[in-house]
Design a protein around this motif. Structure first.
Motif, PDB file in Angstrom:
ATOM      1  N   GLY A  24      42.125  27.790  41.356  1.00 23.46           N
ATOM      2  CA  GLY A  24      41.670  27.502  40.002  1.00 23.46           C
ATOM      3  C   GLY A  24      40.720  26.329  39.890  1.00 23.46           C
ATOM      4  O   GLY A  24      40.472  25.854  38.787  1.00 23.46           O
ATOM      5  N   ALA A  25      40.178  25.847  41.012  1.00 21.37           N
ATOM      6  CA  ALA A  25      39.266  24.710  40.959  1.00 21.37           C
ATOM      7  C   ALA A  25      38.051  25.052  40.102  1.00 21.37           C
ATOM      8  O   ALA A  25      37.439  26.105  40.270  1.00 21.37           O
ATOM      9  CB  ALA A  25      38.827  24.313  42.360  1.00 21.37           C
ATOM     10  N   LEU A  36      29.984  37.718  39.410  1.00 23.50           N
ATOM     11  CA  LEU A  36      29.732  38.364  40.700  1.00 23.50           C
ATOM     12  C   LEU A  36      31.029  38.913  41.284  1.00 23.50           C
ATOM     13  O   LEU A  36      31.083  40.052  41.755  1.00 23.50           O
ATOM     14  CB  LEU A  36      29.087  37.370  41.668  1.00 23.50           C
ATOM     15  CG  LEU A  36      28.809  37.890  43.076  1.00 23.50           C
ATOM     16  CD1 LEU A  36      27.723  38.952  43.042  1.00 23.50           C
ATOM     17  CD2 LEU A  36      28.402  36.737  43.975  1.00 23.50           C
ATOM     18  N   LEU A  37      32.090  38.117  41.243  1.00 20.35           N
ATOM     19  CA  LEU A  37      33.367  38.558  41.799  1.00 20.35           C
ATOM     20  C   LEU A  37      33.984  39.683  40.977  1.00 20.35           C
ATOM     21  O   LEU A  37      34.574  40.615  41.535  1.00 20.35           O
ATOM     22  CB  LEU A  37      34.329  37.368  41.912  1.00 20.35           C
ATOM     23  CG  LEU A  37      33.919  36.318  42.944  1.00 20.35           C
ATOM     24  CD1 LEU A  37      34.816  35.098  42.847  1.00 20.35           C
ATOM     25  CD2 LEU A  37      33.917  36.893  44.347  1.00 20.35           C
ATOM     26  N   LYS A  38      33.840  39.631  39.648  1.00 20.69           N
ATOM     27  CA  LYS A  38      34.336  40.724  38.802  1.00 20.69           C
ATOM     28  C   LYS A  38      33.584  42.017  39.105  1.00 20.69           C
ATOM     29  O   LYS A  38      34.183  43.094  39.154  1.00 20.69           O
ATOM     30  CB  LYS A  38      34.196  40.380  37.323  1.00 20.69           C
ATOM     31  CG  LYS A  38      35.250  39.429  36.808  1.00 20.69           C
ATOM     32  CD  LYS A  38      35.024  39.161  35.319  1.00 20.69           C
ATOM     33  CE  LYS A  38      36.020  38.209  34.738  1.00 20.69           C
ATOM     34  NZ  LYS A  38      35.748  37.918  33.319  1.00 20.69           N
ATOM     35  N   PHE A  49      39.769  32.251  34.837  1.00 20.68           N
ATOM     36  CA  PHE A  49      38.793  33.041  34.077  1.00 20.68           C
ATOM     37  C   PHE A  49      38.618  34.458  34.621  1.00 20.68           C
ATOM     38  O   PHE A  49      37.723  35.164  34.200  1.00 20.68           O
ATOM     39  CB  PHE A  49      37.418  32.358  33.994  1.00 20.68           C
ATOM     40  CG  PHE A  49      37.469  30.942  33.509  1.00 20.68           C
ATOM     41  CD1 PHE A  49      38.043  30.618  32.295  1.00 20.68           C
ATOM     42  CD2 PHE A  49      36.955  29.915  34.285  1.00 20.68           C
ATOM     43  CE1 PHE A  49      38.104  29.311  31.858  1.00 20.68           C
ATOM     44  CE2 PHE A  49      37.006  28.609  33.857  1.00 20.68           C
ATOM     45  CZ  PHE A  49      37.582  28.301  32.650  1.00 20.68           C
ATOM     46  N   GLY A  50      39.445  34.860  35.567  1.00 20.71           N
ATOM     47  CA  GLY A  50      39.371  36.223  36.092  1.00 20.71           C
ATOM     48  C   GLY A  50      40.333  37.133  35.345  1.00 20.71           C
ATOM     49  O   GLY A  50      41.087  36.693  34.476  1.00 20.71           O
ATOM     50  N   TRP A  54      44.857  32.631  37.515  1.00 24.77           N
ATOM     51  CA  TRP A  54      45.480  31.897  38.609  1.00 24.77           C
ATOM     52  C   TRP A  54      46.674  31.111  38.078  1.00 24.77           C
ATOM     53  O   TRP A  54      46.515  30.244  37.237  1.00 24.77           O
ATOM     54  CB  TRP A  54      44.466  30.932  39.217  1.00 24.77           C
ATOM     55  CG  TRP A  54      45.056  30.044  40.271  1.00 24.77           C
ATOM     56  CD1 TRP A  54      45.519  28.780  40.099  1.00 24.77           C
ATOM     57  CD2 TRP A  54      45.251  30.351  41.644  1.00 24.77           C
ATOM     58  NE1 TRP A  54      45.986  28.276  41.273  1.00 24.77           N
ATOM     59  CE2 TRP A  54      45.831  29.224  42.243  1.00 24.77           C
ATOM     60  CE3 TRP A  54      44.998  31.472  42.418  1.00 24.77           C
ATOM     61  CZ2 TRP A  54      46.154  29.183  43.589  1.00 24.77           C
ATOM     62  CZ3 TRP A  54      45.312  31.419  43.763  1.00 24.77           C
ATOM     63  CH2 TRP A  54      45.882  30.294  44.329  1.00 24.77           C
ATOM     64  N   PRO A  55      47.879  31.409  38.574  1.00 28.32           N
ATOM     65  CA  PRO A  55      49.032  30.620  38.128  1.00 28.32           C
ATOM     66  C   PRO A  55      49.099  29.303  38.910  1.00 28.32           C
ATOM     67  O   PRO A  55      49.236  29.325  40.125  1.00 28.32           O
ATOM     68  CB  PRO A  55      50.231  31.511  38.447  1.00 28.32           C
ATOM     69  CG  PRO A  55      49.742  32.541  39.398  1.00 28.32           C
ATOM     70  CD  PRO A  55      48.262  32.556  39.358  1.00 28.32           C
TER      71      PRO A  55
END
Length: 103
Positions: A24-25, A36-38, A49-50, A54-55
C-alpha cells in the motif's frame, strides 16, 4: 519499469489466472500505475486503490516482505555483484530457480 520491462515480460507467461499483489505504499500507487495494473490484471489486483484493497499489516499478505525478498537478497548478494548487469543476471537466476513448492 512497468511499461518497458514488467508488462512485456508478462507476455511470456499465461497470466490470465494470476493475481498481482502490491503493498500500500503511496509511491507505488500513482494513478498511471494503478490504471496499467488494472488493465493487465483486471479484478485480480490487490493494491491500495485497486479492485481488492490492500489490508494493512495483514499476516496473510506479507510473506513476500518477511520471507521471499530476504531469501532472494541473500542469494543475489552472496555473489557480490560488481556491475548492474551482474546484479540483474543474479536476480533473474535466483528468481528462476524458485520452485513452486517454496511459494
Amino acid at each position: 519499469m512497468n511499461t518497458n520491462f514488467f508488462i512485456p515480460e508478462l507476455n511470456n507467461y499465461d497470466v490470465q489466472e494470476q493475481w498481482f499483489q502490491q503493498d500500500g505504499a503511496t509511491c507505488h500507487t500513482a494513478r498511471a500505475t494503478i490504471y496499467l495494473l488494472k488493465d493487465t490484471f483486471g479484478g485480480r489486483l490487490i493494491s491500495r486503490f485497486g479492485p481488492v484493497n490492500w489490508p494493512p499489516r495483514s499476516c496473510d499478505l506479507t510473506p513476500l516482505d518477511y520471507f521471499l525478498w530476504g531469501y532472494v537478497k541473500s542469494l543475489v548478494y552472496a555473489d557480490k555483484p560488481q556491475t548492474l548487469d551482474h546484479l540483474e543476471d543474479s536476480i533473474r537466476r535466483v528468481i528462476a530457480d524458485i520452485q513452486p513448492q517454496m511459494l
